[in-house]
Design a protein around this motif. Structure first.
Motif: not given
Length: 438
Positions: A131-153
Motif C-alpha cells: 500500500f502506498t499511503a497518501v502523504e499526510k501532515r503529522e497532525q492528522i495521524y498519531n505519529r507517536n504510535v505509528s513510528d513504534k508500530v512500524r518499527e515492531l512490524s
C-alpha cells in the motif's frame, strides 16, 4: 485463518470484535456453511474498511496487514506483556505459550490471501499488503504510535526463529511498554467514562522548554522536580500560579516532551471530572510509568465543593497516593479557592469559627509542596521575548526598532505584557507580512 487464531493462548484476550477475529469468524462461517459467500464477502470488506480507517489514524504504510498485526502485539495487555513491560525478557514455562502465539503471528504475517480472494471473488489484500499511503501532515495521524508500530512490524517480519521473535517482542515491551499507556504520551477522560475511562490525546504540542523565553528559575524548579520524579525519587505536587499568558501551561506541556522518553505520561482532567480521580489512580498505580495528573486553569468559587474531594485525593485519604502519580496544576490564583473580604475582616456573619473556614480554603494550595510563580514581564523583558520569537522566523525581515514599536502598539490593545501576547503579535506579523509586501 481461523485455524490459526483459534490456537492463540497468551494473546487470546484480543477483542472478539477486532479486525483479525472478525475476519476469521467470517471465513469460519463460510467454510461451515453458516454464512453465504455474499455474507462473508460483506463482512470481510467491512473489516478491510476498518483496517483502512486504522491505517489513516496511525499513518500505516506499505504492508497494512503486517502493520495491523504489529499494532495488536503492541496494544494487547496480558499478564505476560505487562510483566515484560517492567522486566523485559522473562524466564519460565510461560515462554512456551508465548512461543506458540508468536509462531502463529508469524504465520499470520506471511498469510497468503490468494485462496480467500479466489473464494470470495475479491481483490483487496494484494493492495493492502503493498500500500502506498497518501502523504499526510503529522497532525492528522498519531505519529507517536505509528513510528513504534512500524518499527515492531519491520523487526518482527525480519525475525526468522522463535528466539528472534521472542527477543523482538520482549525488547519492544521493555523499551516502549504495552497498550495505550505504553504507546501514547497524553490522555484525557473519555466522554463516556463509565465504559472507557481514559482515551489517548493523539496529537500533542511539540513545544520545548527552550521555546519559552525567560522564566529560567521557574523552569529549573519544574525540571528538578520532574527529573526526581521520573528517577523514582521523592517529588512534590506542583502548583504553577500567576498572571495569564506567562507560560504556565506551556511549561507543563514542554516537560512532557522532555521526559516522555523516561517514562513520563500526562493525564488531563477538569474539575467537573474529579469524581473519576480515584478510578484513574487505581487504573495507573501499578503501571511502569510516571503519571502527572494535569489540571489546567484550576480554581474554585465558594459554592464549588469539588476542592474538598481533591484535597482527599492529593493527601489525606485512607489509601495513600501511589508513588508513580503526581499532580501538576496551573492557576491564576495562588490560593485556589476564592476568598472574600469577609474572610479578612471582622465583619459579622453566621460563621462561628471563621478562622477554621479560612484555613479550610487555604489548605488546598498548601498541599502542593512546590509552588512556582509566573508573573508578567517588564516592558524590557517583553520586548526581549518578542525579539527571541521573531528570530525563529527568518522571513520576518523587519528592523528591531520597527519590531519593538509595533509590538508596543500591539500589547496596549491585546492583553498587555505577556509571552502569549508576544506570540500572538508574531503570529499576526507572519499572517500579514506577505500581504503587506505584495
Amino acid at each position: 485463518m481461523y485455524q490459526l487464531t483459534s490456537k492463540l493462548i497468551i494473546y487470546r484476550s484480543i477483542s472478539g470484535d477486532s479486525i483479525l477475529f472478525r475476519m476469521a469468524a467470517a471465513m469460519r462461517g463460510l467454510d461451515q456453511g453458516k454464512k453465504s459467500t455474499e455474507e462473508a464477502t460483506q463482512e470481510i470488506l467491512e473489516q478491510v474498511h476498518r483496517l483502512l480507517d486504522l491505517a489513516t489514524v496511525y499513518g500505516f504504510n506499505a504492508n497494512l496487514w503486517q502493520n495491523y498485526l504489529a499494532y495488536l502485539l503492541a496494544m494487547t495487555e496480558t499478564p505476560f506483556t505487562l510483566v515484560a513491560e517492567k522486566k523485559g525478557a522473562l524466564e519460565g514455562s510461560v515462554n512456551r505459550f508465548v512461543a506458540n502465539d508468536l509462531r502463529i503471528f508469524k504465520q499470520l504475517f506471511d498469510y497468503d490471501f490468494s485462496s480467500m480472494e479466489e473464494k470470495l471473488g475479491i481483490r483487496v489484500f494484494s493492495v493492502l499488503t503493498d500500500f502506498t499511503a497518501v502523504e499526510k501532515r503529522e497532525q492528522i495521524y498519531n505519529r507517536n504510535v505509528s513510528d513504534k508500530v512500524r518499527e515492531l512490524s519491520g523487526a518482527f517480519n525480519a525475525a526468522s526463529s522463535d528466539a528472534e521473535l521472542y527477543q523482538v517482542v520482549t525488547s519492544f515491551y521493555g523499551r516502549y511498554g504495552v497498550g495505550m499507556f505504553g504507546l501514547n504520551k497524553a490522555f484525557r477522560v473519555s466522554e463516556d467514562p463509565e465504559t472507557e475511562l481514559l482515551v489517548p490525546i493523539t496529537n500533542t504540542l511539540d513545544i520545548r522548554l527552550d521555546d519559552i523565553v525567560g522564566y529560567e528559575m521557574q523552569k529549573r524548579e519544574l525540571v528538578d522536580n520532574t527529573r526526581a520524579f521520573v528517577a523514582g525519587r521523592k517529588a512534590n505536587n506542583v502548583l504553577l500560579y500567576g498572571d495569564a499568558g506567562t507560560g504556565k501551561s506551556t511549561s507543563v506541556k514542554a516537560i512532557l516532551n522532555a521526559y516522555y522518553g523516561r517514562g513520563l505520561r500526562i493525564i488531563e482532567i477538569y474539575k467537573h471530572q474529579f469524581q473519576y480521580l480515584a478510578k484513574i489512580i487505581n487504573q495507573i498505580k501499578n503501571r511502569n510509568y510516571r503519571f502527572v495528573i494535569y489540571m489546567d486553569d484550576l480554581s474554585f468559587e465558594e459554592s464549588e465543593l469539588e476542592y474538598k474531594y481533591l484535597k482527599a485525593i492529593i493527601e489525606g485519604g485512607l489509601e495513600p497516593k501511589p508513588e508513580n502519580v503526581l499532580i501538576y496544576a496551573t492557576s491564576n490564583r495562588k490560593h485556589l479557592v476564592r476568598e472574600t473580604w469577609r474572610d479578612k475582616t471582622d465583619h459579622e456573619d453566621d460563621d462561628v469559627h471563621k478562622n477554621d473556614t479560612v484555613q479550610e480554603k487555604l489548605s488546598l494550595s498548601a498541599r502542593f509542596g512546590l509552588q512556582i510563580g509566573y508573573f508578567k514581564p517588564s516592558p524590557k523583558e517583553f520586548f526581549r521575548i518578542v525579539e527571541a520569537i521573531a528570530a525563529r522566523y527568518p522571513e520576518l525581515d523587519i528592523s528591531g526598532e520597527d519590531l519593538r514599536a509595533r509590538a508596543n502598539v500591539w500589547e496596549l490593545s491585546h492583553g498587555g505584557l505577556s509571552g502569549r501576547t508576544a506570540q500572538q503579535f508574531i503570529d499576526y506579523l507572519l499572517g500579514t507580512y506577505g500581504k503587506e509586501e505584495s
